[in-house]
Design an enzyme around this catalytic site. Structure first.
Site, PDB file in Angstrom:
ATOM      1  N   GLY A 131       0.810  -1.210   0.000  1.00 26.46           N
ATOM      2  CA  GLY A 131       0.000   0.000   0.000  1.00 26.46           C
ATOM      3  C   GLY A 131       0.839   1.255   0.000  1.00 26.46           C
ATOM      4  O   GLY A 131       1.836   1.376  -0.728  1.00 26.46           O
ATOM      5  N   CYS A 132       0.444   2.201   0.826  1.00 28.33           N
ATOM      6  CA  CYS A 132       1.118   3.498   0.858  1.00 28.33           C
ATOM      7  C   CYS A 132       2.558   3.398   1.362  1.00 28.33           C
ATOM      8  O   CYS A 132       3.373   4.267   1.065  1.00 28.33           O
ATOM      9  CB  CYS A 132       0.332   4.464   1.749  1.00 28.33           C
ATOM     10  SG  CYS A 132      -1.332   4.843   1.146  1.00 28.33           S
ATOM     11  N   ALA A 133       2.874   2.343   2.120  1.00 25.74           N
ATOM     12  CA  ALA A 133       4.240   2.183   2.628  1.00 25.74           C
ATOM     13  C   ALA A 133       5.209   1.789   1.536  1.00 25.74           C
ATOM     14  O   ALA A 133       6.432   1.849   1.719  1.00 25.74           O
ATOM     15  CB  ALA A 133       4.265   1.133   3.743  1.00 25.74           C
ATOM     16  N   ALA A 134       4.695   1.385   0.364  1.00 22.48           N
ATOM     17  CA  ALA A 134       5.555   0.832  -0.678  1.00 22.48           C
ATOM     18  C   ALA A 134       6.526   1.846  -1.254  1.00 22.48           C
ATOM     19  O   ALA A 134       7.601   1.469  -1.747  1.00 22.48           O
ATOM     20  CB  ALA A 134       4.704   0.230  -1.787  1.00 22.48           C
TER      21      ALA A 134
END
Length: 356
Positions: free
Chosen positions: A137-140
């Site tokens: 998700g956004c952590a990628a």
């Protein structure tokens, strides 16, 4: 040490404003018992404009997961190469100089990954390694930077290309009427970003240390429920408060490096929402202005998932960068609840000697 160079960023041409988002919510959900709360939450995001890959009339339809995923693949192939080429130009490299492509996305699915298509379409070397990351998700965005750093640490002469492609609007689900879903309809936007990590040379952040941290027992706080209609985004109401347990991980990473996380020169932080940035400012004990690049991304583009940290870094470049050897932190947050964090010093490209 590897240097994260200037990112190239592109957003689609279709724009939806905060006012239009609020009016759509009022007209489509007039009898929703929690509409006033949803409207207030959307307004509080501070997102003024978002860019979407299709006109809003098409976005609001749901032709089925198959059609939507086809749009994802077609639009990625149409839009990503130009962004990649700008990133390569900014890093002063050719496709044949790239040893690994790290592709991150959580809003569509392709197999083989877009990495294979890019290698063929843009004449990368056939022995270019491929690292697609689809489930962070956004952590990628932060994870891609860290994996590029790891790769260049293992192969000091190598260069890595990072590509983030997020079409969040293709995950719109008209039947999801929870307050969290309505909030997300006004928060997420579409965007593409690419950046090169050079093993030697380059201007940007000379990466020195990275780490990951997962808050135990929070894996169901941000997640996809995958159904016949596609990806249904689930967001727990506790997510905005996650900076309190994550801030110590950021402090610990800096402490291991002999730095103080409260006293760095620049911060490139994932803009999941205003509460995330406000709380992190509080728990890191840094002024709100420290996150100005992330806030600008949130205001102008919304939450563009894994591409946020690259766009925030692009804004630092646009401001003129930092002083040579200035110390900074980059961090992305996402499902897990996961933090992907890195530390580095600004390298102005004119002095490639090691700094202690």
């Amino acid at each position: 040490m590897a240097t994260l160079c200037r990112p190239a960023v592109s957003v689609p041409e279709y724009v939806i404003t905060m006012e239009e988002t609020l009016e759509l919510a009022r007209s489509r959900h007039a009898d929703h018992p929690q509409l006033p709360l949803a409207l207030r939450l959307i307004e509080n995001t501070g997102v003024r404009t978002r860019h979407i890959v299709q006109p809003i009339e098409e976005t609001l339809k749901h032709p089925g997961f198959e059609d939507r995923n086809r749009v994802y693949g077609n639009e990625a192939k149409a839009r990503v190469p130009a962004v990649v080429q700008r990133a390569l130009d900014d890093a002063e490299l050719l496709t044949t100089d790239i040893d690994v492509i790290i592709y991150v996305s959580c809003t569509g699915f392709m197999m083989p990954s877009l990495t294979a298509w890019l290698i063929n379409a843009m004449d990368f070397s056939s022995d270019t390694r491929q690292i697609p990351i689809a489930q962070l998700g956004c952590a990628a965005g932060g994870a891609a930077v860290n994996r590029a750093h790891d790769f260049c640490s293992a192969y000091p002469e190598a260069n890595a290309l990072i590509v983030a492609c997020e079409f969040c609007s293709l995950c719109y689900q008209p039947t999801d009427l929870g307050v969290g879903s309505l909030l997300c309809n006004g928060l997420f936007g579409d965007g593409i970003a690419a950046a090169v990590v050079r093993g030697k040379g380059g201007t940007g952040i000379k990466l020195e240390r990275n780490a990951s941290y997962l808050i135990p027992k929070t894996e169901d706080w941000i997640m996809y429920d995958v159904r016949a209609t596609g990806f249904h985004f689930l967001l727990d109401k506790r997510v905005p408060a996650t900076m309190e347990p994550l801030a110590p991980a950021l402090h610990n990473l800096a402490r291991q490096h002999g730095w103080n996380a409260s006293d760095l020169d620049f911060y490139i932080i994932h803009a999941g929402g205003p509460r995330i940035l406000d709380d992190l400012s509080k728990f890191l004990e840094v002024p709100p202005e420290a996150f100005r690049f992330s806030r600008a991304t949130l205001t102008e583009y919304g939450n563009i998932a894994s591409a946020v940290v690259l766009d925030a870094l692009r804004r630092l470049f646009d401001e003129g960068g930092a002083e040579h050897a200035a110390r900074g932190m980059l961090a992305g947050f996402g499902p897990g609840i996961t933090a992907e964090m890195s530390l580095g010093r600004w390298n102005d490209g004119n002095n490639n000697t090691e700094t202690t």
